[in-house]
Design a protein around this motif. Sequence first.
Motif, PDB file in Angstrom:
ATOM      1  N   GLU A  60       0.853  -1.187   0.000  1.00 60.08           N
ATOM      2  CA  GLU A  60       0.000   0.000   0.000  1.00 60.08           C
ATOM      3  C   GLU A  60       0.889   1.237   0.000  1.00 60.08           C
ATOM      4  O   GLU A  60       2.061   1.180   0.352  1.00 60.08           O
ATOM      5  CB  GLU A  60      -0.895   0.014   1.245  1.00 60.08           C
ATOM      6  N   GLY A  61       0.338   2.380  -0.371  1.00 57.54           N
ATOM      7  CA  GLY A  61       1.061   3.639  -0.252  1.00 57.54           C
ATOM      8  C   GLY A  61       2.046   3.892  -1.371  1.00 57.54           C
ATOM      9  O   GLY A  61       1.949   3.328  -2.466  1.00 57.54           O
ATOM     10  N   CYS A  62       3.030   4.749  -1.067  1.00 61.09           N
ATOM     11  CA  CYS A  62       3.937   5.284  -2.081  1.00 61.09           C
ATOM     12  C   CYS A  62       5.389   4.955  -1.737  1.00 61.09           C
ATOM     13  O   CYS A  62       5.754   4.865  -0.568  1.00 61.09           O
ATOM     14  CB  CYS A  62       3.742   6.809  -2.159  1.00 61.09           C
ATOM     15  N   CYS A  63       6.200   4.779  -2.776  1.00 56.07           N
ATOM     16  CA  CYS A  63       7.634   4.538  -2.604  1.00 56.07           C
ATOM     17  C   CYS A  63       8.378   5.847  -2.848  1.00 56.07           C
ATOM     18  O   CYS A  63       8.221   6.475  -3.906  1.00 56.07           O
ATOM     19  CB  CYS A  63       8.103   3.471  -3.593  1.00 56.07           C
ATOM     20  N   ASP A 109      -2.995   9.418  -2.324  1.00 55.74           N
ATOM     21  CA  ASP A 109      -2.849   8.050  -2.846  1.00 55.74           C
ATOM     22  C   ASP A 109      -2.952   7.979  -4.372  1.00 55.74           C
ATOM     23  O   ASP A 109      -3.345   6.956  -4.928  1.00 55.74           O
ATOM     24  CB  ASP A 109      -3.891   7.114  -2.219  1.00 55.74           C
ATOM     25  N   ALA A 110      -2.588   9.083  -5.039  1.00 57.87           N
ATOM     26  CA  ALA A 110      -2.636   9.093  -6.503  1.00 57.87           C
ATOM     27  C   ALA A 110      -1.273   8.780  -7.113  1.00 57.87           C
ATOM     28  O   ALA A 110      -1.136   8.760  -8.331  1.00 57.87           O
ATOM     29  CB  ALA A 110      -3.121  10.462  -6.993  1.00 57.87           C
ATOM     30  N   LEU A 111      -0.271   8.526  -6.267  1.00 56.77           N
ATOM     31  CA  LEU A 111       1.066   8.200  -6.752  1.00 56.77           C
ATOM     32  C   LEU A 111       1.551   6.895  -6.134  1.00 56.77           C
ATOM     33  O   LEU A 111       1.267   6.607  -4.987  1.00 56.77           O
ATOM     34  CB  LEU A 111       2.074   9.292  -6.355  1.00 56.77           C
ATOM     35  N   LEU A 133       2.652  11.987   4.349  1.00 59.30           N
ATOM     36  CA  LEU A 133       2.562  11.180   3.135  1.00 59.30           C
ATOM     37  C   LEU A 133       2.552   9.688   3.457  1.00 59.30           C
ATOM     38  O   LEU A 133       3.207   9.244   4.396  1.00 59.30           O
ATOM     39  CB  LEU A 133       3.746  11.484   2.203  1.00 59.30           C
ATOM     40  N   PRO A 134       1.831   8.899   2.656  1.00 60.16           N
ATOM     41  CA  PRO A 134       1.734   7.446   2.917  1.00 60.16           C
ATOM     42  C   PRO A 134       2.942   6.683   2.369  1.00 60.16           C
ATOM     43  O   PRO A 134       2.816   5.786   1.523  1.00 60.16           O
ATOM     44  CB  PRO A 134       0.445   7.063   2.174  1.00 60.16           C
ATOM     45  N   ILE A 135       4.143   7.026   2.868  1.00 61.84           N
ATOM     46  CA  ILE A 135       5.366   6.366   2.400  1.00 61.84           C
ATOM     47  C   ILE A 135       5.479   4.986   3.048  1.00 61.84           C
ATOM     48  O   ILE A 135       5.411   4.858   4.269  1.00 61.84           O
ATOM     49  CB  ILE A 135       6.619   7.199   2.758  1.00 61.84           C
TER      50      ILE A 135
END
Length: 636
Positions: A60-63, A109-111, A133-135
């Motif tokens: 889930e989330g972003c890198c 959550d668009a990336l 941010l959802p890192i």
Amino acid sequence: MSQSKMTPKDVLLAYWGHPAFRTSQEEIINSLLEGKDTLAILPTGGGKSVCFQVPALILEGCCLVISPLIALMEDQVQRLQEMDIPAMAIMSGMGYQDTENALDACMNDALKFLYVSPERLETRAFRDRLLSLPITLIAVDEAHCISQWGYDFRPSYLHIAKIREYLPRIPVIALTASATGKVKEDIADKLIMKNPSIFMTSFARKNLRYAAEKCDDKINRILQLLKTGEGTGIIYCRTRRRTKEISDLIRQHGISCDFYHAGLTQENRKEKQEKWIKGHTRIIACTNAFGMGIDKADVRMVIHADMPDCLENYYQEAGRAGRDGKTAHAYLLYRETEMQEMLLLPNTRFPELKTIRKVYHALANYHQVPTGMGQGRYFDFEIEDFMEKFKLGMNEVVYSLQALKQEHVISYLERVYMPSTAQFISDKASIQDFENAYPAYEPMIKALLRSYAGVFDIAVKISEMKLSWMLKRDLITIHEQLATLHRAGIIAYHPKKETPQICYLQDRIKADELNIDHESYFKRKKEFTQRIENMIQYAKTQSCRSALIGGYFGDMDMTACGNCDCCINKANSVSQENNFSTDVEKIIQILQRKSCTQEEIILASGVEKTAANKILHALMAEEKISVDVMGKVSLR
């Protein structure tokens, strides 16, 4: 856009179209999915990006991806977007609104991938924003840059440790193509890795044939290699001027060739790179600015017209040949005088403190920064203008700036790219009146309105190249029309800008008060000297070149490759020795039966005349045979 129900192999097949991973890739991915800090040392072309992109698509989330090169970031973002994977990059020179748009997209959550330069991490405001941010994964590309014992130390990488404090439970993957044992330890330490999983694949490239040769006439040797070899190639040169000189000479002999270096505009570099990748240009003569992130599998040869200053660079650059697994060649051409010059490099690369102070004083005067002020301020920096105004040499400026950068006195960004932007600043009625008065500009106005959403509300990035293609006009006309619309008050147009910048990380002090960490400085100088000596050893070795490279990077399992020039020469020598021994036996057997003349020995043995003479002279010297007055040879 998480793919949590998919396995790593499912993701690899769905997005990359590959049914199986390369060596170690799956193990690295599983390590990250288990939440472990991971250090991956994979050779050039070994598929490093897949190692963090696949698990990021599962999680889930972003890198968050930290990368040192704008071109590398742009290339990877473009590739991900082409696969319908949402990715953006925040680079030096981007406007506030573009940066905010990228961060907002990540927060919503668009990336799946957010690429940033290490300099971006220096600001507390940016680090604070990361908290929202959802890192879920942090990838550090070119991780050797964090080690001051590495060949490409960048102080800005040290700020990554701060990110770990902000996001303590997020796993980190550090990736590099080349790191010695000392550098590996330093990477793990500086990134505050907790019991990291360490993966290092073999440095053997079985299809790559290394060769090094002393060569006084390099141009003719390069032409010979190009004429006898096939396929595309890269020629690495030490200076920008040399890339053009070599390219021009090669073209004069009817071979398709172009040149490439960091001093060209981004547009020009991209155009040259694309022509080479697509095969329109066969050979590219370049500095080491070329190659990072370029995925061209069918390169058949890499020629180093000048010797690199370390094996790390050489291994990466040579490794751009033969990524398709087919036979490829890596040639290193050198002169003895070149080696002597290289041994003098440490004193050039590490100038004395008085030189650093002189450049620091001139720099502050150039930007008119008063004592006690300047921290956090950015200035455009034209190095040629600076050198001319203060009567300074290129080497003392470049390497003093490097020292000031490594001492965290300044941040020196050699190229800050700010794209062209446009925004309509007049109302629709005024635009209509302008079109009626100047109908030649109507296609340009319509193209801007149709191609760039939001151009009425905010300054948007535009591409003059795209407008040129759409309107079937040359670039000069496009620039002129945009500038005219700007002067007429129809749009606000800001052409793209590519310029180096200096940022003062500390307030200005008096030059004679400036000091450096001498112990660290001289350790780096010593490490640099050792890297040069290792490079010279590689060029002069008579042992397997591939095994020497592997040993340098700690891959002690490598055996002789059998493919490099040294291995081939050794095999030929052994073969000649075996043939010599066989011929000796033949001649002795003949003489055991009877005495013979030299001509009779050659006829009876079938041994070639020159070889037979050599054997008879050797046997005579060892007093194993005698020759009588009639010329007959007998055993003693």
